[in-house]
Design an enzyme around this catalytic site. Structure first.
Site, PDB file in Angstrom:
ATOM      1  CG  PHE A  49      -2.025  -1.089   1.053  1.00  0.00           C
ATOM      2  CD1 PHE A  49      -3.220  -0.873   0.369  1.00  0.00           C
ATOM      3  CD2 PHE A  49      -1.771  -2.345   1.582  1.00  0.00           C
ATOM      4  CE1 PHE A  49      -4.144  -1.894   0.232  1.00  0.00           C
ATOM      5  CE2 PHE A  49      -2.692  -3.376   1.444  1.00  0.00           C
ATOM      6  CZ  PHE A  49      -3.887  -3.151   0.772  1.00  0.00           C
ATOM      7  CG  HIS A  50       4.597   1.360   0.137  1.00  0.00           C
ATOM      8  ND1 HIS A  50       5.602   1.054  -0.742  1.00  0.00           N
ATOM      9  CD2 HIS A  50       4.606   0.365   1.050  1.00  0.00           C
ATOM     10  CE1 HIS A  50       6.195  -0.048  -0.371  1.00  0.00           C
ATOM     11  NE2 HIS A  50       5.603  -0.511   0.719  1.00  0.00           N
ATOM     12  CB  ALA A  51       3.944   4.468  -5.156  1.00  0.00           C
TER      13      ALA A  51
END
Ligand code: TYD
Length: 132
Positions: A49-51
């Site tokens: 749940f990240h970039a």
């Protein structure tokens, strides 16, 4: 163009078994600055749940399987990772989620940069806004 990019590693096999060698700037397309692994996943857990602004990663599922969701802000794709010789290559600025870890699943991640929390984009709405 698909967000899912695989790298196939050559298996050096002989009568004793199999071996795969990973070399920075050779079969891994960057200088490897960091290696980490993900294991002992709690049943049903979802991770990621990240970039990242500036981080390339190669992910290898060393045991079991898990599902990766990749998203560039426009397209969202899912892929199952379940091979020691077929790695997932994730370039900069791709939102990733991991789910459906099988019991005992182990992921090894090769990274092009040292750990830097400031490089993370952890809010999906921020990611969507920046990716426009
Ligand atoms: P995080 O990247 O959020 O994990 P995931 O993407 O698998 O859900 O990292 C989890 C925690 O571990 C967070 O507190 C940051 C820390 N961490 C490091 O200290 N070094 C690292 O190389 C990584 C990947 C994470």
């Amino acid at each position: 163009m698909s967000l899912v990019k695989f790298i196939d590693f050559e298996i050096k096999g002989d009568e004793r078994g199999s071996l795969i060698s990973l070399e920075g700037n050779k079969n891994v397309p960057f200088d490897i600055k960091r290696v980490y692994y993900i294991f002992d996943n709690v049943p049903g857990v979802q991770r990621g749940f990240h970039a990242h602004h500036n981080l390339k990663q190669v992910v290898i599922c060393m045991h079991g399987e898990c599902t990766f969701v990749l998203d560039n802000g426009k397209v969202r794709e899912e892929v199952i990772l379940n091979s020691k010789s077929k790695a997932l290559y994730i370039e900069d600025f791709i939102w990733r989620e991991m789910k459906n870890f099988s019991p005992g699943a182990v992921l090894v991640v090769l990274a092009s940069e040292y750990y830097d929390e400031a490089d993370y984009i952890r809010n999906y709405e921020d990611f969507k806004r920046i990716s426009k």
